[in-house]
Design an enzyme around this catalytic site. Sequence first.
Site, PDB file in Angstrom:
ATOM      1  N   THR A  60     -15.154 -79.817  10.356  1.00  0.00           N
ATOM      2  CA  THR A  60     -16.085 -78.776  10.594  1.00  0.00           C
ATOM      3  C   THR A  60     -16.765 -78.463   9.306  1.00  0.00           C
ATOM      4  O   THR A  60     -17.861 -78.119   8.801  1.00  0.00           O
ATOM      5  CB  THR A  60     -15.765 -77.753  11.393  1.00  0.00           C
ATOM      6  OG1 THR A  60     -15.346 -78.164  12.686  1.00  0.00           O
ATOM      7  CG2 THR A  60     -16.847 -76.906  11.645  1.00  0.00           C
ATOM      8  N   CYS A  61     -15.825 -78.311   8.323  1.00  0.00           N
ATOM      9  CA  CYS A  61     -16.137 -77.729   6.896  1.00  0.00           C
ATOM     10  C   CYS A  61     -16.971 -78.796   6.031  1.00  0.00           C
ATOM     11  O   CYS A  61     -17.899 -78.201   5.515  1.00  0.00           O
ATOM     12  CB  CYS A  61     -14.790 -77.541   6.121  1.00  0.00           C
ATOM     13  SG  CYS A  61     -13.810 -76.410   7.084  1.00  0.00           S
ATOM     14  N   GLN A  62     -16.468 -79.969   6.370  1.00  0.00           N
ATOM     15  CA  GLN A  62     -17.612 -81.160   5.369  1.00  0.00           C
ATOM     16  C   GLN A  62     -18.672 -81.370   6.291  1.00  0.00           C
ATOM     17  O   GLN A  62     -19.792 -81.491   5.480  1.00  0.00           O
ATOM     18  CB  GLN A  62     -16.459 -82.370   5.446  1.00  0.00           C
ATOM     19  CG  GLN A  62     -17.352 -83.405   4.406  1.00  0.00           C
ATOM     20  CD  GLN A  62     -17.600 -83.185   3.318  1.00  0.00           C
ATOM     21  OE1 GLN A  62     -16.991 -82.494   2.478  1.00  0.00           O
ATOM     22  NE2 GLN A  62     -19.141 -83.490   2.854  1.00  0.00           N
TER      23      GLN A  62
END
Length: 166
Positions: A60-62
């Site tokens: 999700t972060c990337q």
Amino acid sequence: MSVLEVGDSFPDNVSFTYIPFTPESKDITSCGIPIKYNASEEVKNKKVVIVAVPGAFTPTCQASHLPGFIQNIDALKAKGVDQVIVIASNDPYVMSAWGKANYTKDDFIIFASDSELAFSKAIGWTQGDRTARYAIAVDHGKVVYAAKETERGVDVSGAEAVLAKL
């Protein structure tokens, strides 16, 4: 220290560790030397957005969180933002590599380590042994936006949500 709210002064003694971008160390395999980023001092005379993610290179972060800030650099600058600080519990070497993997070429967006979760723990915004997903905007020492995700995904801490509040 407790949860930050709009109108609060940004707390004293907050620092992160990061590796400044330099053309000489632009290669992802170049390590660089970590330095201290004194967030408490830096935010006194700037408009800064702090974006916390659970981990560099995580799905999700990337794929969902970081791209919005990279794609909206011009919009953030148009709103007067001087710098975006992306923090996670990862060490500064991993955070530096994450910045390079996402083609950052200067220090408008820096990738820093919230070592031992010192800041995130102090404001109560952790996710187990990682930073929670949140965003805090500080304008010359005053918090103008602070929101932590309560569900999976990127709603209140994404670039669009932050831009709407600046």
